[in-house]
Write a protein that holds these residues in place. Structure first.
Motif: not given
Length: 495
Positions: A10, A12-14, A16-17, A215-217
């Motif tokens: 996975s 983390d979205k942060d 990824y961004d 996990d999409e990210y």
């Protein structure tokens, strides 16, 4: 093979961004460089477990890059047009040209795995399909294509959780298809046969990438990085691809005798008997093409031969027996810009007829091992591997019920000189003779060697060559018609 895709990776979205904007910019830049260079196409095969994010990832790639330069094709259900032709036809006509990206859902791997899962065939047939897929991919890569193969994976537990999550969400429940529920019941078989396919078809020229889909990210960045690395490496590599075939020159016959020199070109048909024989063979062909058994077959006739050997006249006598709606004549000349942007056999696959129809090729795919070989229009490695590619192509046609007849119309040098001279002196025939025709006479012996080599390597039990003694046009036309008729009758008798 799939264990590493079940480790719960996975991002983390942060994180990824932070990474996504730079990755997107680099992919877009690589895509435009691909379009500017126009040196090769990119083919992306999408496979894997339902619910693992295949569609979402492709949607994201279209958002990150310019969708005008991406062609997405799906092959889940065969149309009537596709069912009437050899199975590979539907894939060939969807291939992207050089400089473009093609994304294939439901491709040749999906079909072979699903067929095996549902018991439509056994492992032996699956292995044949695997060999066919490898041959196709190796040919595409030899022609310069960059092939990415992605398998999106979920464990059985992850898959069921994903389906339940979608089912419980009114706004996303529509995304669950019958295939999703079906695969949840056949998961173990699907994974077992899928792993067999991936293990046998991951090669250096087209490796598989197994991507965890939970996990999409992680999934999105993984696919994006793989595409970017592959694109940048291919765009940077300006050197010619290394030869993958034996390139030693082929040796001419030691006793100066060739296949063509052994033909009896003195065979003739007298004018007074020719008309009756021609009418009989044309009537026979007309009846065969209208026979109800023709609905299970297509007919392809290939005409090659020496310049001025009478191909056009023979084709006209064949066409005269039929309704123009029953046949199509495809003249093959130098490739167009559109055709040069595709793998070599694409320009021929697109003209393969549906069942019940007849296509005549005036010149054909054999140009690669004849004029392109002799004139140096392609590398020795290209025309040497073309023999195997052509044999595979013709086997696919005959396996699909195509009746394939191949003619080489042969004349001697004296007869060719006489016909060339006649064409120059006859106003309505002058368009048939060019400076190139005269220049080709200087390479007569080289062409004879190439023709003999071609026949030796591509005259097979399923697609034999018919050598036509064409010094006498009447004899040649009758032999052509008779051969086509006999081929159709043999195919009908085998039904």
């Amino acid at each position: 093979m799939f264990e590493s895709a079940e480790l719960g990776h996975s991002i983390d979205k942060d994180d990824y961004d932070k990474e996504m904007p730079a990755l997107r910019e680099a992919l877009l830049e690589a895509q435009f460089e691909l379009q500017q260079q126009k040196r090769f196409p990119v083919i992306i095969l999408i496979n894997g477990i339902e619910g693992a994010g295949k569609g979402e990832t492709v949607k994201l790639l279209n958002e990150w890059m310019d969708p005008r330069l991406i062609q997405v094709s799906t092959f889940d259900v065969q149309t009537d047009e596709e069912l009437a032709r050899p199975p590979a036809w539907r894939f060939w006509r969807a291939l992207p040209p050089k400089g473009r990206i093609g994304i294939f859902f439901g491709n040749w791997y999906s079909q072979m795995i699903q067929g095996r899962v549902h018991g439509h065939f056994k492992d032996a047939v699956l292995d044949q399909a695997i060999d066919g897929a490898l041959a196709l991919e190796e040919m595409l890569c030899d022609e310069g294509a960059l092939v990415f193969k992605f398998w999106f994976h979920l464990s059985k537990k992850q898959m069921k959780a994903r389906l339940k999550e979608l089912q419980d969400d009114p706004q996303r429940a529509w995304r669950i298809s019958p295939l999703d529920w079906q695969q949840s019941k056949t998961y173990d078989k699907f994974v077992r046969h899928g792993e067999r396919v991936l293990r046998r078809t991951s090669r250096d020229f087209a490796p598989w990438y197994v991507v965890e889909g939970s996990d999409e990210y992680y999934r999105s960045l993984t696919v994006g990085r793989i595409l970017l690395d592959g694109l940048q490496a291919a765009l940077k590599n300006q050197a010619p691809r290394p030869p993958r075939a034996h390139v030693a020159p082929l040796v001419a016959s030691l006793d100066s005798r060739t296949l063509l020199s052994c033909l009896d070109l003195t065979q003739r048909v007298e004018k007074d008997e020719y008309k009756a024989l021609l009418d009989a063979e044309q009537a026979r062909l007309a009846m065969l093409v209208r026979d109800k058994r023709m609905r299970r077959h297509a007919l392809v006739a290939v005409f090659e031969g020496n310049d001025a050997a009478g191909k056009g006249g023979a084709i006209r006598r064949v066409a005269a027996a039929l309704d123009p709606r029953q046949y199509r004549i495809v003249p093959i000349a130098a490739p167009t810009e559109e055709e040069r942007a595709q793998p070599y056999l694409w320009r021929f696959w697109r003209h393969i007829p549906a069942r019940g129809k007849f296509t005549v090729f005036d010149r054909s795919w054999y140009g690669r091992v004849l004029v392109e070989r002799v004139e140096g229009f392609c590398e020795p490695a290209d025309w040497l591997r073309a023999y195997g590619e052509i044999n595979d192509f013709e086997e696919q046609l005959t396996d699909a019920g195509v009746v394939l007849v191949k003619f080489w119309l042969a004349i001697d040098q004296d007869e060719q000189f006489r016909r060339f001279t006649e064409r120059e002196e006859t106003p309505f025939k002058r368009f048939k003779i060019t400076e190139e025709d005269w220049r080709n006479r200087d390479k007569w012996d080289v062409y004879c060697d190439a023709v003999s080599d071609m026949v030796d390597r591509t005259s097979t039990s399923i697609a034999p060559w018919t050598l036509v003694e064409a010094n006498d046009k009447r004899f040649a036309r009758l032999k052509v018609l008779r051969t086509i008729n006999e081929a159709l009758e043999q195919a009908f008798a085998a039904d």
